[in-house]
Scaffold this active site. Structure first.
Site, PDB file in Angstrom:
ATOM      1  N   ASP A 254      -0.504   1.194  -4.616  1.00 18.49           N
ATOM      2  CA  ASP A 254      -1.249   0.060  -5.168  1.00 18.49           C
ATOM      3  C   ASP A 254      -2.680   0.493  -5.477  1.00 18.49           C
ATOM      4  O   ASP A 254      -3.641  -0.166  -5.099  1.00 18.49           O
ATOM      5  CB  ASP A 254      -1.210  -1.116  -4.173  1.00 18.49           C
ATOM      6  CG  ASP A 254      -1.658  -2.428  -4.825  1.00 18.49           C
ATOM      7  OD1 ASP A 254      -1.957  -2.424  -6.029  1.00 18.49           O
ATOM      8  OD2 ASP A 254      -1.714  -3.441  -4.105  1.00 18.49           O
TER       9      ASP A 254
ATOM     10  N   GLY B 252      -9.682 -15.626   0.291  1.00 15.88           N
ATOM     11  CA  GLY B 252      -8.539 -16.046  -0.511  1.00 15.88           C
ATOM     12  C   GLY B 252      -8.011 -17.356   0.025  1.00 15.88           C
ATOM     13  O   GLY B 252      -8.713 -18.043   0.760  1.00 15.88           O
ATOM     14  N   THR B 253      -6.765 -17.711  -0.325  1.00 15.93           N
ATOM     15  CA  THR B 253      -6.263 -18.992   0.176  1.00 15.93           C
ATOM     16  C   THR B 253      -6.024 -18.939   1.678  1.00 15.93           C
ATOM     17  O   THR B 253      -6.249 -19.897   2.376  1.00 15.93           O
ATOM     18  CB  THR B 253      -4.955 -19.417  -0.527  1.00 15.93           C
ATOM     19  OG1 THR B 253      -4.086 -18.296  -0.540  1.00 15.93           O
ATOM     20  CG2 THR B 253      -5.206 -19.890  -1.935  1.00 15.93           C
ATOM     21  N   PHE B 254      -5.548 -17.800   2.158  1.00 11.93           N
ATOM     22  CA  PHE B 254      -5.367 -17.700   3.601  1.00 11.93           C
ATOM     23  C   PHE B 254      -6.054 -16.467   4.199  1.00 11.93           C
ATOM     24  O   PHE B 254      -6.007 -16.240   5.399  1.00 11.93           O
ATOM     25  CB  PHE B 254      -3.876 -17.720   3.972  1.00 11.93           C
ATOM     26  CG  PHE B 254      -3.120 -16.537   3.437  1.00 11.93           C
ATOM     27  CD1 PHE B 254      -3.093 -15.342   4.158  1.00 11.93           C
ATOM     28  CD2 PHE B 254      -2.453 -16.598   2.226  1.00 11.93           C
ATOM     29  CE1 PHE B 254      -2.413 -14.243   3.668  1.00 11.93           C
ATOM     30  CE2 PHE B 254      -1.774 -15.493   1.737  1.00 11.93           C
ATOM     31  CZ  PHE B 254      -1.756 -14.321   2.451  1.00 11.93           C
TER      32      PHE B 254
ATOM     33  N   ARG C   2      -9.404 -13.829   4.874  1.00 12.06           N
ATOM     34  CA  ARG C   2     -10.861 -13.756   4.968  1.00 12.06           C
ATOM     35  C   ARG C   2     -11.249 -12.302   5.228  1.00 12.06           C
ATOM     36  O   ARG C   2     -10.606 -11.616   6.025  1.00 12.06           O
ATOM     37  CB  ARG C   2     -11.384 -14.555   6.164  1.00 12.06           C
ATOM     38  CG  ARG C   2     -11.124 -16.023   6.133  1.00 12.06           C
ATOM     39  CD  ARG C   2     -12.165 -16.771   5.271  1.00 12.06           C
ATOM     40  NE  ARG C   2     -11.918 -18.210   5.300  1.00 12.06           N
ATOM     41  CZ  ARG C   2     -10.984 -18.831   4.572  1.00 12.06           C
ATOM     42  NH1 ARG C   2     -10.216 -18.142   3.744  1.00 12.06           N
ATOM     43  NH2 ARG C   2     -10.810 -20.129   4.673  1.00 12.06           N
TER      44      ARG C   2
ATOM     45  N   LYS D  86     -10.777  -7.593   8.282  1.00 11.56           N
ATOM     46  CA  LYS D  86      -9.797  -8.316   7.466  1.00 11.56           C
ATOM     47  C   LYS D  86      -8.972  -9.186   8.393  1.00 11.56           C
ATOM     48  O   LYS D  86      -8.434  -8.688   9.394  1.00 11.56           O
ATOM     49  CB  LYS D  86      -8.859  -7.337   6.749  1.00 11.56           C
ATOM     50  CG  LYS D  86      -9.496  -6.545   5.617  1.00 11.56           C
ATOM     51  CD  LYS D  86      -8.431  -5.788   4.826  1.00 11.56           C
ATOM     52  CE  LYS D  86      -9.036  -4.882   3.766  1.00 11.56           C
ATOM     53  NZ  LYS D  86      -8.020  -4.134   2.998  1.00 11.56           N
TER      54      LYS D  86
END
Ligand SMILES: *[C@@H]1O[C@H](CO)[C@@H](O)[C@H](O)[C@H]1NC(C)=O
Length: 547
Positions: free
Chosen positions: A405, A281-283, A285, A304
């Protein structure tokens, strides 16, 4: 087009109507009966003005042990006398005191509205589920008509000393009936109502409501008046005045807990070896790697972690969410294996890895090559996967933990289609289009949230059930985005108006009924995971029976 027509269009599958040749006849369940059996404010027609609703006849309505009479209303609307005969067929006679019909078994269908009852009291000597078949034969010329109406009557054995609460708690087997009845009821509405009528009744409902309004559970008042209802009948709000009986579980670890958990799971960073990036993602991995534990056994792990750009908030959220399913041990739950948390470097969360793929990614891949050689999911496979998820959710709820979620992105699947639920750590960053902020700073999975979650941020076990419905929809659409066309800000209004996700192409009615059932407005009207399990297991058996 009026709004009810639209709502119905979403819920209706089809209704095959066969006109009786020359009998103008109504046979239906009045509002009181539908309310009693299905908790809906509506009438349900088996025959309306001589038109048979085959669709309604096909479904077996479960009758709880507390209900001991069935009522039917009928009327001959034409000029010709109609001869009838009624037969009652009960599967377990020993479970009932003598069944009793309060009209004659043969006679003429009355020309004015008449309600008759079938009294079917349980003996309480044995527990049973009996098929009850009510055959109504009408001697029409040239061809007589035989209507077969089915019920599944549940009886409980009551032993002296057993309190009633325990009896109530026995899970009642559900069929997907309710949803079909929304559809059947809708069919009725389509046939009979005008916009005028809707307007009148709406005003009347509003008045009734103001007059009757009692102080009830705060968080639900905001969506009281908008359940799918039949506008031709005056409605009672009795079903909404029940106090909620579902459980509310608080589960986020406190910071003290969190520290303890981290301490317990801490592993040494040097024993972890990162290999390739699986998701990014943007920050965030997600890596595939190995971990060598004390006994120098190397095991494959999923890691993660976040990049250096991650903020403090993001890091603490990663830890908190990564720990939310800590200590859960179930074959269908991927629980955390270890954490490495050192000053000046990003935390690592380790999970056991055995060649699985993120479920959302897996489904999207299925889709991309569905025209080609690649794997497409059969209904049987979808149901099997759903059952695995249900097992895991049942276990979690038993452990007093809400997922909050549940979605395809928070599951993994291997090539034998074994599914495991995971926590949602990093999902916001990895699947940004699945989360939205509604004016606050909280990035939430809006399109997976139940109405009460959207409106008041309340979260109940039955809110997980709602999300499960959306997950099932993802499985059958190969991970399409739910409600793509709906603005996240509009979601609660959209749901309150009675709209839901449409039936996916190729999704069997039975499966869609299960999903739609999970999306009942009122949490108490949604099935539990235990009920879903019974229901889907039965469907699975039907599917495998003919293979
Ligand atoms: C049969 O019983 C029901 C309720 O017990 C009642 O409403 C109905 O009027 C009765 N019908 C006849 C024909 O007596």
């Amino acid at each position: 087009m009026n709004i009810y027509v639209l709502k119905c269009a979403l819920l209706i599958f089809f209704s095959s109507a066969t006109p009786l040749c020359n009998g103008l006849l109504n046979i239906f369940l009045n509002t009181e009966e539908v309310q009693k059996l299905l908790g809906l404010d509506a009438e349900l027609y088996y025959v309306r003005q001589g038109v048979i609703n085959q669709y309604a006849l096909n479904f077996v309505i479960p009758v709880s042990s507390k209900i001991d009479s069935l009522h039917f209303t009928w009327q001959n609307l034409g000029n010709l006398p109609l001869q009838y005969n009624i037969n009652l067929d009960v599967q377990h006679y020993e479970a009932f005191d003598a069944p009793n019909l309060n009209i004659s078994k043969t006679g003429l269908v009355p020309t004015s509205d008449q309600t008759f009852s079938i009294h079917l009291p349980c003996t309480a000597l044995i527990s049973s589920e009996s098929d009850v078949l009510i055959s109504i034969n009408i001697a029409l010329i040239p061809t007589p008509v035989a209507l077969k109406i089915r019920r599944k009557k549940i009886c409980m054995k009551i032993e002296t000393g057993l309190n009633t609460q325990a009896v109530d708690a026995v899970p009642i087997r559900i069929n997907s009936v309710k949803v079909f009845y929304y559809a059947a009821v809708c069919a009725g509405i389509l046939a009979a109502t005008s916009v005028m009528c809707i307007a009148c009744v709406y005003v009347r409902n509003k008045q009734t409501r103001t007059a009757e309004e009692a102080p009830t559970n705060q968080s639900f008042t905001s969506f009281l008046p908008t359940t799918i209802r039949n506008p031709t009948t005056s409605s009672s709000y009795s079903s909404f005045r029940r106090m909620p009986s579902y459980s509310l579980i608080e589960e986020r670890p406190t910071s003290k807990d969190l520290q303890d958990r981290i301490a317990e799971l801490t592993i040494q960073r040097c024993r972890v070896c990162l290999q390739n990036v699986i998701l990014e993602g943007t920050f965030s991995r997600v890596y595939h790697g190995t971990y060598t534990n004390e006994g120098t056994v190397e095991e494959e792990v999923l890691v993660k972690t976040v990049t250096d750009h991650a903020s403090h908030v993001q890091i603490s959220l990663l830890l908190q969410e990564g720990m939310s399913m800590y200590a859960l041990k179930h074959p269908n739950i991927l629980s955390i294996l270890g954490v490495s948390f050192q000053e000046n470097s990003s935390p690592f969360l380790l999970y056991p890895f055995h060649n699985y793929t993120n479920l959302k990614v897996f489904l999207q891949k299925c889709k991309m090559c569905s025209e080609g050689v690649a794997h497409t999911l059969t209904t049987q496979e979808v149901v099997d996967m759903a059952l695995q998820i249900i097992e895991a959710m049942n276990y979690m709820h038993k452990k007093q933990i809400l997922h909050k979620d549940l979605a395809a992105r928070n599951c993994v699947v291997d090539n034998r289609l074994k599914v495991q639920i995971t926590d949602n750590a990093l999902s916001r960053d990895l699947f940004p289009s699945d989360y939205h902020c509604l004016g606050d700073n909280e990035n939430r999975p809006i399109k997976w949230l139940a109405l009460e979650g959207l409106i008041s941020k309340t979260f109940l076990t039955r809110s997980d059930v709602w999300s499960f419905g959306v997950l099932l929809w993802e499985l059958t659409t190969l991970a399409q985005q739910p409600y793509v066309e709906i603005d996240p800000f509009e979601m609660s209004a959209y749901l309150k108006d009675g709209y839901r996700l449409a039936q996916p192409i190729n999704c069997p009615d039975e499966l869609f009924a299960v999903m739609a059932y999970c999306w009942a407005m009122h949490p108490e009207d949604r099935p539990t995971f235990v009920q879903l399990q019974v229901c889907l297991k039965e469907f699975y058996m039907q599917l495998t029976r003919y293979v």
